[in-house]
Design an enzyme around this catalytic site. Structure first.
Site, PDB file in Angstrom:
ATOM      1  N   LYS A   1      -1.256 -19.514 -14.769  1.00 48.45           N
ATOM      2  CA  LYS A   1      -1.037 -19.974 -13.442  1.00 48.45           C
ATOM      3  C   LYS A   1      -0.366 -21.551 -14.207  1.00 48.45           C
ATOM      4  O   LYS A   1      -0.638 -22.210 -14.906  1.00 48.45           O
ATOM      5  CB  LYS A   1      -2.118 -20.451 -12.790  1.00 48.45           C
ATOM      6  CG  LYS A   1      -3.110 -21.483 -13.003  1.00 48.45           C
ATOM      7  CD  LYS A   1      -4.060 -21.923 -11.712  1.00 48.45           C
ATOM      8  CE  LYS A   1      -4.830 -23.174 -12.106  1.00 48.45           C
ATOM      9  NZ  LYS A   1      -5.674 -23.495 -11.028  1.00 48.45           N
TER      10      LYS A   1
ATOM     11  N   TYR B   1      -5.326 -17.634  -5.969  1.00 46.35           N
ATOM     12  CA  TYR B   1      -6.440 -17.917  -5.117  1.00 46.35           C
ATOM     13  C   TYR B   1      -6.869 -19.241  -5.032  1.00 46.35           C
ATOM     14  O   TYR B   1      -7.906 -19.305  -4.634  1.00 46.35           O
ATOM     15  CB  TYR B   1      -7.357 -16.878  -5.032  1.00 46.35           C
ATOM     16  CG  TYR B   1      -6.919 -15.288  -5.107  1.00 46.35           C
ATOM     17  CD1 TYR B   1      -6.348 -14.719  -4.111  1.00 46.35           C
ATOM     18  CD2 TYR B   1      -6.781 -14.650  -6.318  1.00 46.35           C
ATOM     19  CE1 TYR B   1      -5.852 -13.528  -4.209  1.00 46.35           C
ATOM     20  CE2 TYR B   1      -6.521 -13.557  -6.505  1.00 46.35           C
ATOM     21  CZ  TYR B   1      -5.844 -12.748  -5.299  1.00 46.35           C
ATOM     22  OH  TYR B   1      -5.534 -11.408  -5.570  1.00 46.35           O
ATOM     23  N   HIS B   2      -6.213 -20.115  -5.634  1.00 41.22           N
ATOM     24  CA  HIS B   2      -6.663 -21.531  -5.863  1.00 41.22           C
ATOM     25  C   HIS B   2      -5.809 -22.416  -4.663  1.00 41.22           C
ATOM     26  O   HIS B   2      -5.438 -23.740  -4.918  1.00 41.22           O
ATOM     27  CB  HIS B   2      -6.383 -21.846  -7.113  1.00 41.22           C
ATOM     28  CG  HIS B   2      -7.209 -21.305  -8.243  1.00 41.22           C
ATOM     29  ND1 HIS B   2      -6.941 -21.241  -9.484  1.00 41.22           N
ATOM     30  CD2 HIS B   2      -8.074 -20.499  -8.011  1.00 41.22           C
ATOM     31  CE1 HIS B   2      -7.587 -20.624 -10.133  1.00 41.22           C
ATOM     32  NE2 HIS B   2      -8.472 -19.955  -9.270  1.00 41.22           N
ATOM     33  N   TYR B   3      -5.483 -21.973  -3.641  1.00 39.29           N
ATOM     34  CA  TYR B   3      -4.887 -22.865  -2.628  1.00 39.29           C
ATOM     35  C   TYR B   3      -5.697 -23.826  -2.053  1.00 39.29           C
ATOM     36  O   TYR B   3      -6.961 -23.820  -2.002  1.00 39.29           O
ATOM     37  CB  TYR B   3      -4.063 -21.747  -1.600  1.00 39.29           C
ATOM     38  CG  TYR B   3      -5.010 -21.035  -0.780  1.00 39.29           C
ATOM     39  CD1 TYR B   3      -5.630 -21.139   0.536  1.00 39.29           C
ATOM     40  CD2 TYR B   3      -5.313 -19.667  -1.307  1.00 39.29           C
ATOM     41  CE1 TYR B   3      -6.605 -20.263   1.133  1.00 39.29           C
ATOM     42  CE2 TYR B   3      -6.254 -18.591  -0.729  1.00 39.29           C
ATOM     43  CZ  TYR B   3      -6.939 -19.209   0.489  1.00 39.29           C
ATOM     44  OH  TYR B   3      -7.860 -18.267   0.796  1.00 39.29           O
TER      45      TYR B   3
END
Length: 518
Positions: free
Chosen positions: A361, A448-450
């Site tokens: 990421k 999924y780190h929004y």
């Protein structure tokens, strides 16, 4: 660090939990926390040391669910989705990228890979947090739900492949955010049991905590403060999450004689939930709210803005699905001046099939988007667009990620472990930057780190109070402009404890000041 423990012992120490909305309807509490997720649970536990707390969670309890609690079933809870009751609620961003959000007590800490790693010192400084209090808050979390993992065979291979690729130095086991290859903490204990943020409720005063499950908050109730002429939060309205009843229930903040000792409604519903609830409560852009006939409380135009998600890439290194035991990440590589994070795992595709991806990421992205309502049903997902790789610097960062994947994927460590099962991935054949750029655009995915939507400085102040109203705060990932560390879980857990302590300090200082003035 805690030793592994068993379910019955823990459940006896949990606070009162109920899904009976009628049991809670009409009552009053010192603090109302909306969202029993990664931040909401430690916040509730901390405030309960001095005050009565209602914690409202739209999902159910994680306890007794082996798909959540047992490491052997890691990832299976993510592939079972329905509209109103699954522990993971799916959504697809306007970018076309599938994503998930937690809908269970414990939030994303009940669903994720359990990798625990702190934010960097620079992140803490830039946030303006008290460094000593941050350290104490991290250590409080770690003493209760964080463990040193024993590396599985595949995680050892991943570790060797990162080192072989040149992601150095080797830092061994560390909770700090440092460049190189390291083993992080885990919220899975040595028995393979997951310890979600819900476990932290047991560290609070159970007599002061009430947990309402399977209830969805519709909006915040406001009244008028005659002294300041500002709107003041008085409580919340909520409904049953399953749609079986449309009856609206209310719960209120305690109303003491001294207004300075009034508590708060605190939104901890996450980067999608908190800006959505603010808008449904009449806080947001007047133009946007008007299109849904929502009465305006305060025209706060930046609600829903600054939405970011770390763009990711992943490639499978095995040749086909097999039935391996799911294996969450325990090792991480941090490189490119902290901008690139890489890990690997054994991911379930179904109850009897898994694949082995290597995933990377991009941190500190420049691209951002916004969140908007699609309707006024709080159980439905709002619309969100992250604008992945919209900025050229993010696109260049993704090309660097693709090149790193090429190196790790072709490492001798992985080839030795998988042998004939190794997949000859087409990403290895790409050599030009134009090819890699197209690969990035086509294959970008979420980690999924929004975060974002209620940023400090534009929606909330440095004390996480919402601008333009009184008695309302937001304390969760929606306030962050960047994702901390390798992933945000550790820092969001810390933030709940930290802000709880800050609020107690604030109330103590206010009470002492009031006594001195008498």
């Amino acid at each position: 660090m805690p030793a592994c423990s068993t379910t019955p012992t823990q459940e006896k120490r949990l606070p009162h939990m109920t899904s009976n909305v009628n049991e809670i309807s009409g009552k009053s509490f010192d603090y109302i926390i909306v969202g029993g997720g990664t931040t909401g649970c430690p916040l509730a536990a901390t405030l309960s040391e001095r005050f009565s707390v209602l914690l409202v969670e739209r999902g159910g309890s994680p306890y007794g669910n082996p798909l959540i609690m047992d490491k052997r079933f890691y990832g299976l809870s993510l592939i079972q989705n329905d509209e109103y009751s699954s522990v993971a609620q799916s959504f697809i961003s306007e970018d076309g990228v599938p994503n998930l959000r937690g809908r269970v007590l414990g939030g994303s800490s009940a669903l994720n890979g359990g990798f625990y790693s702190r934010a960097s010192g620079d992140f803490v400084k830039q946030a303006g947090w008290n460094e000593e209090m941050v350290k104490d808050a991290y250590e409080w979390i770690e003493s209760k739900v964080v463990f040193k993992p024993e590396l599985t065979p595949w995680q050892t291979v991943a570790e060797f492949s990162f080192l072989e690729t040149g992601i150095l130095p080797y830092n061994g086991y560390s909770l700090e955010h440092i460049e190189g290859t390291k083993v992080g903490g885990s919220i899975f204990d040595q028995c393979g049991r997951r310890h979600t943020s819900a476990d932290l409720l047991m560290a609070g005063n159970s007599k002061n905590i009430t947990v309402l499950l399977n209830a969805t908050v519709m909006d915040v109730i406001f009244g008028n403060n005659s002294k300041t002429e500002e709107k003041i939060a008085l409580g919340i309205r909520f409904i049953k999450s399953d749609g079986s009843s449309h009856k609206i229930h209310r719960v209120y903040l305690n109303q003491p004689n001294d207004s300075s000792s009034l508590g708060d409604v605190i939104l901890a519903a996450g980067a999608l939930g908190s800006p959505q609830i603010l808008m449904l409560s009449g806080i947001g852009s007047y133009k946007h709210l008007k299109s849904f006939n929502l009465p305006l409380v305060t025209d706060l135009k930046r609600v829903g803005h600054g939405m970011k998600d770390s763009p990711g890439l992943a490639v499978y290194v095995d040749s086909k699905p097999q039935k391996r035991l799911p294996d969450p990440p325990q090792v991480v590589g941090i490189t490119d001046n902290f901008k690139t994070i890489i890990q690997s795992l054994v991911l379930p595709l179904s109850f009897n099939q898994t694949r082995i991806p290597i995933a990377t990421k991009l941190s500190f992205t420049a691209s951002e988007g916004k969140l908007e309502l699609t309707n006024t049903d709080p159980r439905n997902n709002p619309s969100v667009k992250f604008n992945y790789l919209d900025k050229e610097e993010d696109s260049k960062g993704c090309i660097r990620m693709a090149k790193l994947l090429q190196k790790v994927e072709s490492s001798q460590s992985i080839a030795w472990y998988l042998g004939t099962e190794k997949h000859n991935n087409h990403v290895l054949a790409m050599t030009s930057e134009d090819e890699l750029k197209k690969f990035c655009k086509k294959n970008v995915r979420t980690f999924y780190h929004y975060h974002g939507g209620c940023l400090v400085g534009s929606v909330v102040d440095k004390d996480y109070r919402v601008y333009g109203v009184e008695g309302l705060r937001v304390v969760d990932g929606s306030t962050l402009s960047e994702s901390p560390g390798t992933n945000p879980m550790a820092t969001l857990l810390m933030l709940g404890r930290y802000q709880g302590k800050k609020i107690i300090q604030e109330r103590t200082s206010s009470a002492n000041s009031g006594q001195q003035n008498r």
